[in-house]
Design a protein around this motif. Structure first.
Motif, PDB file in Angstrom:
ATOM      1  N   GLY A 213       1.212  -1.748   0.069  1.00 40.59           N
ATOM      2  CA  GLY A 213      -0.128  -0.105   0.158  1.00 40.59           C
ATOM      3  C   GLY A 213       0.553   1.352  -0.290  1.00 40.59           C
TER       4      GLY A 213
ATOM      5  N   ALA B 248       2.762   4.297  -0.738  1.00 41.03           N
ATOM      6  CA  ALA B 248       2.808   5.172  -1.943  1.00 41.03           C
ATOM      7  C   ALA B 248       4.329   5.752  -1.980  1.00 41.03           C
ATOM      8  CB  ALA B 248       1.360   6.186  -2.394  1.00 41.03           C
ATOM      9  N   LEU B 249       4.315   7.142  -1.821  1.00 43.68           N
ATOM     10  CA  LEU B 249       5.493   8.146  -1.941  1.00 43.68           C
ATOM     11  C   LEU B 249       6.371   8.231  -2.089  1.00 43.68           C
ATOM     12  CD1 LEU B 249       2.983  11.524  -0.393  1.00 43.68           C
ATOM     13  CD2 LEU B 249       2.760   9.437  -2.478  1.00 43.68           C
TER      14      LEU B 249
ATOM     15  N   ALA C  72       7.260   6.113  -5.109  1.00 38.45           N
ATOM     16  CA  ALA C  72       6.710   6.865  -6.133  1.00 38.45           C
ATOM     17  C   ALA C  72       7.929   7.798  -6.217  1.00 38.45           C
ATOM     18  CB  ALA C  72       6.127   7.575  -6.279  1.00 38.45           C
ATOM     19  N   MET C  73       8.925   7.888  -4.912  1.00 36.87           N
ATOM     20  CA  MET C  73      10.143   8.806  -5.369  1.00 36.87           C
ATOM     21  C   MET C  73      11.720   8.410  -5.995  1.00 36.87           C
ATOM     22  SD  MET C  73       9.028  10.936  -2.010  1.00 36.87           S
ATOM     23  CE  MET C  73      10.142  12.541  -1.610  1.00 36.87           C
TER      24      MET C  73
ATOM     25  N   GLN D  37       9.599   5.723 -11.589  1.00 36.81           N
ATOM     26  CA  GLN D  37       8.283   5.526 -12.601  1.00 36.81           C
ATOM     27  C   GLN D  37       7.812   5.388 -14.051  1.00 36.81           C
ATOM     28  OE1 GLN D  37       5.083   7.721 -10.492  1.00 36.81           O
ATOM     29  NE2 GLN D  37       6.475   8.760  -9.222  1.00 36.81           N
TER      30      GLN D  37
ATOM     31  N   THR E 244       0.329   1.529  -6.811  1.00 36.81           N
ATOM     32  CA  THR E 244      -0.049   2.976  -5.649  1.00 36.81           C
ATOM     33  C   THR E 244       1.056   3.956  -6.556  1.00 36.81           C
ATOM     34  OG1 THR E 244       1.991   1.989  -4.529  1.00 36.81           O
ATOM     35  CG2 THR E 244       0.202   1.907  -3.701  1.00 36.81           C
TER      36      THR E 244
ATOM     37  N   ILE F 155      -1.689   5.558  -9.040  1.00 34.95           N
ATOM     38  CA  ILE F 155      -2.815   6.210  -8.779  1.00 34.95           C
ATOM     39  C   ILE F 155      -1.504   7.471  -7.690  1.00 34.95           C
ATOM     40  CG2 ILE F 155      -3.859   6.470  -7.374  1.00 34.95           C
ATOM     41  CD1 ILE F 155      -4.266   3.511  -7.358  1.00 34.95           C
ATOM     42  N   SER F 156      -0.794   7.781  -8.290  1.00 37.18           N
ATOM     43  CA  SER F 156      -0.860   8.768  -6.971  1.00 37.18           C
ATOM     44  C   SER F 156       0.173   9.568  -8.437  1.00 37.18           C
ATOM     45  CB  SER F 156       0.233   8.626  -5.589  1.00 37.18           C
ATOM     46  OG  SER F 156       1.304   7.884  -6.233  1.00 37.18           O
TER      47      SER F 156
ATOM     48  N   MET G  53      -3.377  10.067 -10.643  1.00 30.50           N
ATOM     49  CA  MET G  53      -5.049  10.485 -10.777  1.00 30.50           C
ATOM     50  C   MET G  53      -5.716  11.845 -10.797  1.00 30.50           C
ATOM     51  SD  MET G  53      -7.450   9.020  -9.521  1.00 30.50           S
ATOM     52  CE  MET G  53      -8.536   7.180  -8.835  1.00 30.50           C
ATOM     53  N   GLY G  54      -4.549  12.659 -10.402  1.00 32.60           N
ATOM     54  CA  GLY G  54      -4.878  14.075 -10.777  1.00 32.60           C
ATOM     55  C   GLY G  54      -5.111  14.375 -11.128  1.00 32.60           C
TER      56      GLY G  54
ATOM     57  N   TRP H 291      -8.893   3.794 -11.048  1.00 34.35           N
ATOM     58  CA  TRP H 291     -10.238   3.317  -9.575  1.00 34.35           C
ATOM     59  C   TRP H 291     -10.379   2.070  -9.863  1.00 34.35           C
ATOM     60  CZ3 TRP H 291     -11.453   6.582  -5.885  1.00 34.35           C
ATOM     61  CH2 TRP H 291     -12.064   7.308  -6.147  1.00 34.35           C
TER      62      TRP H 291
ATOM     63  N   ALA I  65      -7.235   1.146  -7.962  1.00 37.25           N
ATOM     64  CA  ALA I  65      -7.394   1.159  -6.607  1.00 37.25           C
ATOM     65  C   ALA I  65      -8.635   0.071  -5.465  1.00 37.25           C
ATOM     66  CB  ALA I  65      -7.567   3.117  -5.845  1.00 37.25           C
TER      67      ALA I  65
ATOM     68  N   PRO J  42      -4.602   0.446   2.434  1.00 32.29           N
ATOM     69  CA  PRO J  42      -3.621   1.597   2.778  1.00 32.29           C
ATOM     70  C   PRO J  42      -4.296   3.127   2.317  1.00 32.29           C
ATOM     71  CG  PRO J  42      -3.513  -0.245   0.518  1.00 32.29           C
ATOM     72  CD  PRO J  42      -4.799  -0.097   1.543  1.00 32.29           C
TER      73      PRO J  42
ATOM     74  N   ILE K  23      -3.732   5.511   0.638  1.00 35.34           N
ATOM     75  CA  ILE K  23      -3.418   6.210  -0.554  1.00 35.34           C
ATOM     76  C   ILE K  23      -5.207   5.369  -0.993  1.00 35.34           C
ATOM     77  CG2 ILE K  23      -2.775   4.367  -2.300  1.00 35.34           C
ATOM     78  CD1 ILE K  23      -1.622   6.346  -3.911  1.00 35.34           C
TER      79      ILE K  23
ATOM     80  N   MET L 234      -2.613  13.775  -0.507  1.00 35.03           N
ATOM     81  CA  MET L 234      -3.001  14.388  -2.400  1.00 35.03           C
ATOM     82  C   MET L 234      -3.702  14.819  -3.129  1.00 35.03           C
ATOM     83  SD  MET L 234       0.187  12.513  -4.177  1.00 35.03           S
ATOM     84  CE  MET L 234      -0.925  11.001  -4.032  1.00 35.03           C
ATOM     85  N   PHE L 235      -4.712  14.322  -2.813  1.00 33.93           N
ATOM     86  CA  PHE L 235      -5.987  14.530  -3.451  1.00 33.93           C
ATOM     87  C   PHE L 235      -7.238  15.024  -2.405  1.00 33.93           C
ATOM     88  CE2 PHE L 235      -4.156  10.887  -5.539  1.00 33.93           C
ATOM     89  CZ  PHE L 235      -4.311  10.876  -6.836  1.00 33.93           C
TER      90      PHE L 235
END
Lengths: 307, 280, 293
Positions: free
Chosen positions: A228, A230-231, A234-235, A239, A255, A258-259, A262-263, A276, A279, C111, C113, C209-210
């Motif tokens: 689960g 994510a960040l 991702a860092m 990616q 994850t 999505i991160s 999604m935005g 989605w 998710a 999670p 997220i 974040m969202f």
């Protein structure tokens, strides 16, 4: 009515109201994850119902090119994210397990009580450190370090993500395993020593088998956390939307996808729906982890009863 | 008639949750009956813990319940303020009347527990100040005026013979008191709720001889105003302080009579065997 | 032959002991180096400028973090403490309780997220609002719920049965017993749980974040609650320290991005570690006090 009668009548009234409200909170609590599940289901199934992709395509196809429109027509194959997630999780588990087990066994079986009193809270402290801090240290320390010892085309890689996650799940697995080991009755150890076993033999043949269930629970919880996260991942993972082919190449996970996207994805579009669905998959996976833990515990108690 | 029990004890069929409350604080003549128990049976699941118990408890007397452990004397005591309602699977049949009213059907549960106070084997102070411990009961009864509360607290502590040693530390935690002091504080707390009956469940078994002496003296004083029912495993204690004694054995009430008669000329041979120390 | 058998046993034992010792200490040294690095690196850049409440500094993000965690604590206390009371005092054995317990367990393993997306859907999309702190706080409060529920339940369960019995004995109803005796007695432990929850809240990022948004625009002379730049207005976008690190690393436009991220990390680390140390110290004191009686 006198004062006492009034007070008692009021007490009855408040008691009934409180009972209703408290029960409502309890039931409300139970509804939260169900609600989360329903909403994810409602948004996550658009991929299959609205955009007519098959479940097999989503799970097994490697072609990820959903269109960012409400018309759809792209390809929604999430296999590379799924394999990316699995690869990172397994990698972090493999990296952390020897250290976790060693630390848990050291704390419960070898260390002096003073050392244990120092170690245990120190390790537990690390479960609370924010994941972005792990990610930040991964970026500024780990990535340059990896680059200096391995010839890597990019500095971001599966390996870096695995190492960061390994550090993150180390405290979870270690504390759970240490708790399980510590709850093995002292008399079993003494019986083993009494039969002439060395400490290592006692640990390997008596203590670890007895604590198996608890250790497995710790490992699953660690896996769930890794899955689960994510960040931090991702860092450092880079990616790149490719299958995880090598430890030294970038990849993507559920994850991180999505991160990252999604935005930007259009609300109601196929791209959005695909995210989605991922998710929803994460939600189902964490549910599966819980069931697995219960299954293991039930198995352990069943065995205990048979003896 | 079967009694279904809940954890809290509002049994719908018996207490009638919404029933208007009538605690009836009428003056009771000494010598009148506080409790009338007729053909009471009590079951814990399948276990028949009390068998056909009938007993009348007179106002302003001390009644001692004796018998070997497991004989049902504590269970009997707990039934009188419906504490057994808190026990799962507990079923009571027969008739228990408090001041003439059926405690399950005609008396409100909270009113019953207000009128029938309880002191436990171990001192059970709340983790609050001495003042707040004693003021707890009055506060529940809707008394919130500071001066009135202070008056009740002082009066109750005086009655329980602990005013002098506690008056300067009313705001300190009750947990800092000694065991004997805590037990007297608990008696004061019970008195502050203005009960007419005090149930005592082996109140001295956790105390040293001096504290025990103080509690016994206190019980004799309180008898002037309260009806006291005390469970004790100490034969001498029963002999010293009680007016009536009831001897329980294996869930049966073997003998119930004046204490003097019980200890000098028991009519049942089992009673004699027990009080002379041949078993139990 | 017997001798060599024992020697082999002994040797295996020694080798494994060395392995365990090495594994444990190397992990601990790594963790200490980790903290040392974050603190050392961060403190180098913790200048007055960095700490200021301006666009260049981290003051606004710091304020947002505290405010958001405070709001989420309030929300999750309102939901979680009664839920814990339900489990400890009101629930009877049965399917409903099993269900609530299962829910607590599931929530605690979701999670963040995923919870963040749920918050985005419910508090942003469905209310047609912009990123705002309230949405973020509500989302984080969902993540805190299971912790508060189980802490409250445990706190009530460890109380002696005599508190309940004596309270009922004095004529108290169940609710009076819970409100006037049990909850006050359990308060220190519940407080410890709140502090633990706060410690976790500070580090939360993926759920925000969202929901909370990645920008902050506070004017410290604007105290009109309805205005989007009023510090106390919870309906404004509010970037927290964690989101700031994330934003700096991914969309690093600012020149001193690295320094800012380092400083943020150090501040977060101090917040998290001090809160968990306080919680630890409190529960140590409680245990000691309980043991003393």
């Amino acid at each position: 009515m006198n004062r006492l009668q009034k007070a008692i009548a009021r007490a009855h009234r408040n008691d009934r109201t409180a009972k209703v409200l408290i029960t409502a909170c309890g039931v409300g609590m139970a509804l939260v994850p169900i609600l989360i599940g329903l909403f994810l289901f409602y948004r996550g199934t658009d991929t299959f119902t609205l955009f007519h992709h098959s479940l097999a395509e989503f799970l097994f196809s490697g072609v990820w090119s959903p269109s960012d429109t409400a018309e759809g027509g792209g390809k929604v194959g999430a296999a590379m994210f799924i394999t990316g997630s699995l690869a990172v999780c397994l990698l972090s588990l493999v990296l952390t397990l020897p250290f976790s087990m060693a630390a848990a066994i050291f704390m419960t079986e070898i260390a002096t009580p003073q050392a244990r009193r120092l170690l245990q809270p120190a390790i537990e402290l690390f479960t609370g450190i924010p994941s972005v801090v792990y990610g930040f240290v991964g970026l500024t320390v780990l990535i340059p370090f990896l680059k200096s010892i391995f010839p890597m085309p990019f500095s971001f890689s599966l390996l870096a993500a695995g190492i960061v996650l390994a550090i993150m799940i180390f405290p979870t697995i270690t504390t759970m395993s240490a708790d399980a080991l510590a709850s093995v009755p002292k008399s079993w150890r003494e019986a083993s020593y009494g039969l002439g076993a060395t400490r290592w033999e006692t640990i390997a043949h008596v203590v670890i088998p007895a604590a198996k269930g608890g250790i497995a629970t710790g490992i699953i919880l660690g896996l769930a956390r890794a899955m689960g996260e994510a960040l931090a991942v991702a860092m450092v993972i880079g990616q790149m939307k490719v299958f995880p082919k090598s430890l030294f190449l970038p990849a993507s996970t559920l994850t991180t996808a999505i991160s990252a996207d999604m935005g930007g994805a259009m609300e109601g579009g196929e791209y959005n729906a695909g995210l989605w669905t991922m998710a929803l998959l994460l939600f189902l996976l964490s549910f599966a982890f819980i069931f697995l833990i219960h299954y293991i515990n039930d198995l352990a108690t069943l065995k205990g009863e048979r003896k | 008639m079967a009694l279904t029990t809940t954890t809290y004890g509002y049994t719908k069929e018996r207490s009638g949750e919404a029933r208007p409350v009538s605690p009836d604080i009428a003056a009771v003549e000494p010598g009148s009956l506080t409790f009338e128990i007729n053909h009471m049976d009590l079951f814990y699941g399948d276990h028949h813990a009390l068998k056909d118990v009938s007993m009348d408890i007179r106002t302003h007397e001390i009644t001692a319940l004796i018998g070997p452990s497991g004989c049902g004397k504590s269970t009997f005591l707990k039934s009188l303020n419906r504490r057994n309602d808190l026990v799962e699977n507990c079923r009571i049949t027969g008739d228990i009347r408090f001041e003439g009213k059926d405690i399950f059907r005609e008396v409100d549960l909270l009113a019953l527990r207000t009128r029938v106070g309880m002191v436990f084997q171990q001192p059970t102070p709340f983790p609050k100040s001495i003042f707040e411990n004693v003021a707890y009961g009055p506060r529940l009864q809707g008394i919130s005026h500071k001066g009135e509360l202070a008056g009740i607290v002082e009066q109750s502590l005086r009655q329980a013979a602990c005013w002098d040693e506690m008056k300067d530390r009313l705001n300190q935690s009750a947990l800092g008191l000694s065991g004997g002091q805590q037990q007297r504080l608990c008696i004061a707390r019970t008195l502050a709720a203005r009960p007419s009956v005090i149930l005592m469940d082996e109140p001295t078994s956790a105390l040293d001889p001096i504290s025990t002496q103080k509690i016994e003296d206190l019980a004799l004083e309180l008898k002037e105003k309260y009806t006291i029912i005390i469970v004790t495993h100490n034969m001498q204690q029963a002999k010293r302080i009680s007016d009536k004694t009831a001897f329980f054995l294996l869930g049966e009430l073997i003998e119930f009579d004046d204490t003097v008669k019980m200890f000098t000329d028991p009519s049942n041979p089992k009673t004699e065997e027990y009080i002379t120390g041949r078993f139990g | 032959m017997n001798d060599s058998h024992f020697a082999a046993k002994k040797r295996a034992d020694n080798i494994m002991t060395v392995f365990f010792r090495f594994g444990a200490w190397s992990a601990v040294i790594l963790l200490i180096a980790f903290v040392g690095y974050v603190m050392g690196e961060g403190c180098r850049y913790l200048t007055a400028d960095m700490l200021s409440f301006t666009e260049k500094g981290l003051g606004n993000q710091f304020f947002n973090t505290l405010y958001l965690v405070f709001l989420s604590l309030v929300f999750s206390a309102i939901g979680g403490i009664p839920a814990g009371v339900y489990l400890a005092e009101y629930a009877r054995k049965g399917h409903l309780v099993k269900w609530v317990r299962m829910a607590v367990e599931t929530l605690s393993s979701l999670p963040s997220i995923v919870v963040g997306l749920f918050g985005y859907l419910v508090f942003i999309v469905m209310t047609h609002s912009e990123w705002n702190m309230l949405a973020g706080a509500l989302t984080v409060s969902i993540l805190m719920l299971p912790l508060l529920t189980s802490v409250t339940e445990d706190a009530l369960r460890t109380l002696p049965e005599s508190y309940r019995l004596s309270s009922y004995g004095l004529g108290a109803s169940q609710w009076q017993t819970v409100l006037h005796v049990l909850l006050p007695a359990a308060f220190p432990r519940i407080m410890t749980g709140l502090i633990m929850a706060a410690g976790r809240g500070f580090g939360e990022a993926a759920a925000l974040m969202f929901t909370a948004g990645m920008s902050t625009d506070i004017r410290w002379d604007d105290w009109n609650l309805g205005s989007p730049s009023c510090p106390l207005n919870p309906l404004r976008p509010s970037e927290t320290l964690t989101l700031h690190i994330w934003a700096l690393r991914t969309e690093a436009l600012e020149v001193n991005a690295n320094e800012q991220a380092a400083a943020c990390s150090a501040i977060l680390m101090i917040l998290v570690v001090s809160f968990s140390l306080i919680a630890r110290y409190m529960s140590y004191r409680i245990d000691k006090k309980m043991g003393g009686n």
